[in-house]
Design an enzyme around this catalytic site. Structure first.
Site, mmCIF file in Angstrom:
data_model
loop_
_atom_site.group_PDB
_atom_site.id
_atom_site.type_symbol
_atom_site.label_atom_id
_atom_site.label_comp_id
_atom_site.label_asym_id
_atom_site.label_seq_id
_atom_site.Cartn_x
_atom_site.Cartn_y
_atom_site.Cartn_z
ATOM 1 N N TYR A 143 13.093 -2.709 -19.601
ATOM 2 C CA TYR A 143 13.187 -1.858 -18.408
ATOM 3 C C TYR A 143 11.904 -1.953 -17.579
ATOM 4 C CZ TYR A 143 13.918 2.453 -15.673
ATOM 5 O OH TYR A 143 14.072 3.376 -14.659
ATOM 6 N N ASP A 144 10.755 -1.736 -18.242
ATOM 7 C CA ASP A 144 9.475 -1.679 -17.518
ATOM 8 C C ASP A 144 9.153 -3.014 -16.845
ATOM 9 O OD1 ASP A 144 9.546 0.578 -19.100
ATOM 10 O OD2 ASP A 144 7.584 0.294 -20.008
ATOM 11 N N GLU A 145 9.256 -4.093 -17.639
ATOM 12 C CA GLU A 145 8.921 -5.409 -17.085
ATOM 13 C C GLU A 145 9.989 -5.864 -16.095
ATOM 14 O OE1 GLU A 145 6.039 -6.390 -17.335
ATOM 15 O OE2 GLU A 145 5.237 -6.422 -19.376
ATOM 16 N N GLY A 146 11.256 -5.500 -16.365
ATOM 17 C CA GLY A 146 12.322 -5.823 -15.406
ATOM 18 C C GLY A 146 12.013 -5.220 -14.043
ATOM 19 N N ARG A 184 18.235 11.591 -22.540
ATOM 20 C CA ARG A 184 16.986 11.984 -21.875
ATOM 21 C C ARG A 184 16.665 13.432 -22.215
ATOM 22 N NH1 ARG A 184 17.129 9.174 -15.908
ATOM 23 N NH2 ARG A 184 19.375 9.262 -16.126
ATOM 24 N N VAL A 185 15.416 13.768 -22.034
ATOM 25 C CA VAL A 185 14.955 15.052 -22.535
ATOM 26 C C VAL A 185 15.655 16.216 -21.828
ATOM 27 C CG1 VAL A 185 12.901 15.231 -21.042
ATOM 28 C CG2 VAL A 185 12.900 16.273 -23.296
ATOM 29 N N SER A 187 18.740 16.465 -20.331
ATOM 30 C CA SER A 187 20.125 16.660 -20.769
ATOM 31 C C SER A 187 20.179 17.058 -22.239
ATOM 32 C CB SER A 187 20.956 15.414 -20.485
ATOM 33 O OG SER A 187 20.243 14.259 -20.854
ATOM 34 N N PHE A 189 17.895 18.621 -24.168
ATOM 35 C CA PHE A 189 17.407 19.988 -24.443
ATOM 36 C C PHE A 189 18.369 21.038 -23.868
ATOM 37 C CE2 PHE A 189 12.512 19.202 -25.076
ATOM 38 C CZ PHE A 189 12.810 18.376 -26.142
ATOM 39 N N THR A 208 3.203 14.583 -22.036
ATOM 40 C CA THR A 208 3.563 15.305 -20.801
ATOM 41 C C THR A 208 4.480 14.465 -19.907
ATOM 42 O OG1 THR A 208 1.716 14.465 -19.467
ATOM 43 C CG2 THR A 208 1.305 16.445 -20.805
HETATM 44 P P1 NAD Z 1 22.099 6.155 -13.891
HETATM 45 O O1 NAD Z 1 22.209 5.400 -15.173
HETATM 46 O O2 NAD Z 1 22.800 7.462 -13.789
HETATM 47 O O3 NAD Z 1 22.568 5.260 -12.675
HETATM 48 C C1 NAD Z 1 22.522 3.860 -12.656
HETATM 49 C C2 NAD Z 1 23.816 3.358 -12.049
HETATM 50 O O4 NAD Z 1 23.760 1.920 -11.970
HETATM 51 C C3 NAD Z 1 25.043 3.706 -12.899
HETATM 52 O O5 NAD Z 1 26.059 4.204 -12.067
HETATM 53 C C4 NAD Z 1 25.425 2.372 -13.535
HETATM 54 O O6 NAD Z 1 26.801 2.295 -13.851
HETATM 55 C C5 NAD Z 1 24.988 1.388 -12.472
HETATM 56 N N1 NAD Z 1 24.693 0.044 -12.986
HETATM 57 C C6 NAD Z 1 23.914 -0.285 -14.050
HETATM 58 N N2 NAD Z 1 23.852 -1.628 -14.181
HETATM 59 C C7 NAD Z 1 24.590 -2.153 -13.160
HETATM 60 C C8 NAD Z 1 24.913 -3.479 -12.774
HETATM 61 N N3 NAD Z 1 24.476 -4.541 -13.457
HETATM 62 N N4 NAD Z 1 25.711 -3.648 -11.693
HETATM 63 C C9 NAD Z 1 26.193 -2.585 -11.003
HETATM 64 N N5 NAD Z 1 25.923 -1.305 -11.332
HETATM 65 C C10 NAD Z 1 25.129 -1.105 -12.404
HETATM 66 O O7 NAD Z 1 20.532 6.333 -13.613
HETATM 67 P P2 NAD Z 1 19.773 7.145 -12.480
HETATM 68 O O8 NAD Z 1 18.931 8.140 -13.179
HETATM 69 O O9 NAD Z 1 20.695 7.598 -11.417
HETATM 70 O O10 NAD Z 1 18.796 6.023 -11.908
HETATM 71 C C11 NAD Z 1 19.050 5.337 -10.700
HETATM 72 C C12 NAD Z 1 17.915 4.386 -10.401
HETATM 73 O O11 NAD Z 1 16.695 5.105 -10.290
HETATM 74 C C13 NAD Z 1 17.697 3.324 -11.483
HETATM 75 O O12 NAD Z 1 17.384 2.105 -10.867
HETATM 76 C C14 NAD Z 1 16.526 3.849 -12.250
HETATM 77 O O13 NAD Z 1 15.793 2.795 -12.848
HETATM 78 C C15 NAD Z 1 15.729 4.562 -11.171
HETATM 79 N N6 NAD Z 1 14.875 5.611 -11.754
HETATM 80 C C16 NAD Z 1 15.406 6.760 -12.233
HETATM 81 C C17 NAD Z 1 14.594 7.727 -12.793
HETATM 82 C C18 NAD Z 1 15.135 9.027 -13.330
HETATM 83 O O14 NAD Z 1 14.351 9.848 -13.809
HETATM 84 N N7 NAD Z 1 16.406 9.299 -13.253
HETATM 85 C C19 NAD Z 1 13.214 7.496 -12.877
HETATM 86 C C20 NAD Z 1 12.704 6.293 -12.401
HETATM 87 C C21 NAD Z 1 13.545 5.361 -11.826
HETATM 88 N N1 UDP Z 2 12.143 13.599 -25.858
HETATM 89 C C1 UDP Z 2 12.208 14.558 -26.875
HETATM 90 N N2 UDP Z 2 13.428 14.915 -27.358
HETATM 91 C C2 UDP Z 2 14.594 14.404 -26.876
HETATM 92 C C3 UDP Z 2 14.524 13.438 -25.834
HETATM 93 C C4 UDP Z 2 13.277 13.053 -25.360
HETATM 94 O O1 UDP Z 2 11.184 15.078 -27.344
HETATM 95 O O2 UDP Z 2 15.669 14.811 -27.379
HETATM 96 C C5 UDP Z 2 10.823 13.215 -25.338
HETATM 97 C C6 UDP Z 2 10.561 11.704 -25.273
HETATM 98 O O3 UDP Z 2 10.043 11.229 -26.503
HETATM 99 C C7 UDP Z 2 9.559 11.626 -24.146
HETATM 100 C C8 UDP Z 2 9.971 12.764 -23.195
HETATM 101 O O4 UDP Z 2 10.766 13.643 -23.977
HETATM 102 O O5 UDP Z 2 8.255 11.878 -24.615
HETATM 103 C C9 UDP Z 2 10.777 12.282 -22.002
HETATM 104 O O6 UDP Z 2 11.828 11.468 -22.478
HETATM 105 P P1 UDP Z 2 12.935 10.824 -21.517
HETATM 106 O O7 UDP Z 2 13.734 9.882 -22.353
HETATM 107 O O8 UDP Z 2 13.662 11.914 -20.812
HETATM 108 O O9 UDP Z 2 12.094 10.060 -20.399
HETATM 109 P P2 UDP Z 2 10.931 8.947 -20.437
HETATM 110 O O10 UDP Z 2 10.332 8.887 -21.813
HETATM 111 O O11 UDP Z 2 11.598 7.691 -20.040
HETATM 112 O O12 UDP Z 2 9.974 9.475 -19.442
#
Ligand code: NAD
Ligand code: UDP
Length: 311
Positions: A143-146, A184-185, A187, A189, A208
């Site tokens: 994810y990060d490098e992508g 994710r944290v 949803s 929690f 944090t």
């Molecule tokens: P999400 O998983 O709810 O949404 C991603 C959407 O992309 C989904 O509808 C999925 O079906 C679609 N998708 C995935 N791979 C695909 C592909 N190959 N072709 C077509 N559709 C594809 O995630 P989100 O939280 O809504 O995130 C949206 C964007 O924001 C992402 O690019 C994510 O990396 C970025 N982002 C989100 C957060 C966050 O906290 N939610 C933080 C940083 C970056």
């Molecule tokens: N986390 C947690 N319990 C959970 C889910 C996540 O303690 O049930 C922690 C996780 O280890 C991270 C933080 O909450 O330190 C945020 O996690 P999330 O997956 O939401 O986002 P990201 O780590 O990608 O920022």
């Protein structure tokens, strides 16, 4: 304008589609429904300015549009680690396909990048000039490098081909329509608290995060897309920082839950701290978040409670 939102059936994408339709645009939602769902966009289906295309951005597609918001990519660790090779392909080949489209039709393209480009950051809060501390071979690196390559591609298409680009680095965002099973944290929690189940704390909870409500993020995204002469990257997030333990306590209070906390191992490469410096967004876009964490959490908890009640 005619606006393409890739990943438009996902959490953030569905809110963005809704907002763009409200502003009077024609919106094309493109999604392969890997982590997104029709439930997220069903309420938009009656709008004659809204179209949905089931498509995977790893494959090329020809469309005529004025703006491209490239959000397609699974965002939660559970989802992006499910098929890590596909996650890399989505960020690399998918972004190349969208940039190719932008180049061909002279559309402006905005890439949804992430705070994860900073990895486990060694400077705090994170500024856009920081190059990051990412493990290139760890389980988060697909994810990060992508996303880092996606930023590189954006910059190179801009320098080499004059493509009109915008890059935003999104920090942890939450709100209604987050997937229940995304691990994710927020949803996890909230669902655990609503069901009075144990709250799963990874590590000691001292790590944090800074959580931004989705409507604030969408406002920042649109301001960035329509901002003249500033391509970014720009951080978009809420600088209010909490430990994950404090965060769990807030959710237990808000949901009036009897859950207790259980401690589980910290996942590999879990960043220890994360907080956006949003000075640049303030200067260039006049943007800052407006929704307080407690208010956003109440709205999100009400959404999940309604979803549980519907079953
Ligand atoms: P999400 O998983 O709810 O949404 C991603 C959407 O992309 C989904 O509808 C999925 O079906 C679609 N998708 C995935 N791979 C695909 C592909 N190959 N072709 C077509 N559709 C594809 O995630 P989100 O939280 O809504 O995130 C949206 C964007 O924001 C992402 O690019 C994510 O990396 C970025 N982002 C989100 C957060 C966050 O906290 N939610 C933080 C940083 C970056
Ligand atoms: N986390 C947690 N319990 C959970 C889910 C996540 O303690 O049930 C922690 C996780 O280890 C991270 C933080 O909450 O330190 C945020 O996690 P999330 O997956 O939401 O986002 P990201 O780590 O990608 O920022």
């Amino acid at each position: 304008m005619r606006i393409l939102v890739t990943g438009g059936a996902g959490f953030i994408g569905s809110h963005l589609c809704e907002r763009l339709l409200d502003e009077g645009h024609d919106v094309i939602c493109l999604d392969n429904f890997f982590t997104g769902s029709k439930d997220n966009i069903i309420h938009l289906m009656d709008n004659h300015r809204f179209e949905v295309i089931r498509h995977d951005i790893v494959e090329p597609i020809l469309l005529e549009v004025d703006r491209i918001y490239n959000l397609a990519c699974p965002a939660s660790p559970v989802h992006y680690q499910y098929n890590p090779v596909k996650t890399v392909k989505t960020s690399v080949m998918g972004t190349i396909n969208m940039l190719g489209m932008a180049k061909r039709v002279k559309a402006r393209i905005l890439q949804a990048s992430t705070s994860e480009v900073y990895g486990d950051p060694q400077i705090h809060p994170q500024i856009e000039g920081y190059w990051g501390n990412v493990n290139p071979i760890g389980i988060r690196s697909c994810y990060d490098e992508g996303k880092r390559v996606a930023e590189t591609l954006m910059m190179d298409y801009h320098r080499q081909n004059g493509v009109d680009i915008r890059i935003i680095r999104i920090f942890n965002t939450y709100g209604p329509r987050m997937a229940e099973n995304d691990g994710r944290v927020v949803s996890n929690f909230i669902l655990q608290a609503l069901r009075n189940e144990d709250i799963t704390m990874y590590g000691d909870g001292s790590q944090t995060r800074s959580f931004c409500f989705v409507s604030d993020l969408v406002e920042g995204m649109i301001r960035m897309m329509e901002c003249a002469n500033f391509i970014g990257p720009v951080n978009l997030g809420n600088p209010t920082e909490n430990s994950i333990l404090e965060f769990a306590e807030k959710i237990v209070t808000i949901t009036n839950s009897c859950s207790s906390i259980v401690y589980k191992p910290l996942p590999q490469d879990d960043p220890k701290q994360r907080q956006p410096d949003i000075t640049l967004a303030g200067e260039k876009l006049g943007w800052k978040p407006t929704v307080a964490l407690e208010d956003g959490l109440r709205t999100t908890a009400a959404y999940f409670a309604a979803r549980i009640a519907r079953r």
